[in-house]
Design an enzyme around this catalytic site. Structure first.
Site: not given
Length: 310
Positions: A193-194, A196, A261
């Protein structure tokens, strides 16, 4: 693509499973002991979480799924096993006598999460080695491998799993965790994600800078593609020679837990069914738009997806 074709897809999911417990209740007063709300619990619910939620999303789309993970010799582990069986997921849960099954307990009052309590311990080396042997046995019966890393210790041998899967000609999709992405080198696709991604490559001030950083990371790790999920900014895929962007599906956002997920599960099923990247990320983006409108770790059914796509 006709979504009926997803029934032919066979997925192997490996990662950290957890039991998501929800206590729902009414809040009508503040405690006299401390300035906190008193929740009178009226209903309890248990759902598959972590890598088990990825597997649950895969099966919900009509595909077949095997799951490998580690649990403790406790009530929560037995509950996870029962939920997996009820969900039609072929599970290979190794039991580690020295750990407690990971449980996330959420207290919900007036449709809002008031508190989350986590119970977790790291699995032992011996159990993880046995899981690696099981992984090798199951590889030949799947089309795509999904490695769902929640940082709980269940993917200690992830570099070896990627090597074995790639040697067997199986695409590997990774949902990463932490700030060391080197262990995911050689995977087919990674879906940070952004936040991470920023933790690894630093911040960016423009789309061009994001693309440069994303492509640099992709080349460094030898990935076929890198998908960055960007919350309200949608998602961007950086593949060989192409950049694809999907705008966020505008709808009421109720709960983002488990949305990652759903994204990786949908991508994996679409790729296993033969879809190209552009079609796979479009469908995954639509699926994410549906699931954030639900409370807690939830799934998207094939019927919901078909309706939204139409």
């Amino acid at each position: 693509m006709e979504l009926e074709r997803l029934e032919q897809a066979r997925l192997l999911v490996v990662g950290d499973v957890m039991l998501d417990r929800y206590w729902f209740g009414e809040v009508s007063r503040i405690s006299p002991e401390a300035p906190v709300p008193v929740v009178k619990v009226e209903r309890q619910e248990e759902r598959l979480g972590g890598a088990a939620n990825v597997a649950r999303n895969i099966v919900s789309l009509g595909a077949r799924c095997s799951l490998l993970s580690v649990v403790g010799p406790d009530e929560a582990g037995r509950c996870l096993q029962r939920l997996l069986e009820e969900g039609g997921i072929d599970s290979g849960l190794q039991v580690d006598e020295g750990i407690d099954t990971t449980v996330k307990l959420r207290v919900i009052g007036r449709q809002q999460q008031l508190l989350r309590i986590d119970f977790e311990t790291t699995p032992s080396h011996e159990v993880l080695r046995a899981k690696l042997e099981d992984f090798q046995r199951r590889l030949r019966d799947c089309d795509v491998v999904v490695l769902s890393d929640y940082g709980k210790g269940g993917l200690t041998h992830i570099d070896e799993m990627i090597r074995l899967a790639r040697a067997a000609g199986k695409p590997v999709l990774v949902d990463p965790k932490g700030d060391d992405f080197s262990k995911y080198a050689g995977a087919t696709l990674m879906t940070p994600n952004r936040g991470e991604l920023q933790a690894v490559v630093g911040r960016w001030r423009s789309e061009a800078e994001l693309e440069k950083k994303a492509r640099g990371l992709r080349d460094e790790l030898g990935l076929e593609a890198l998908l960055v999920t960007r919350s309200e900014e949608g998602m961007s895929l950086f593949a060989d020679g192409e950049t694809l962007h999907e705008s966020a599906v505008a709808r009421e956002v109720f709960d983002v837990s488990g949305a990652g997920d759903t994204v990786i599960a949908t991508l994996a099923v679409m790729r296993a069914a033969g879809a190209p990247w552009d079609e796979a990320i479009h469908v995954a983006n639509v699926a994410a738009g549906i699931v954030v409108g639900k409370l807690g770790t939830a799934v998207v059914t094939r019927q919901e997806l078909q309706t939204a796509l139409n």
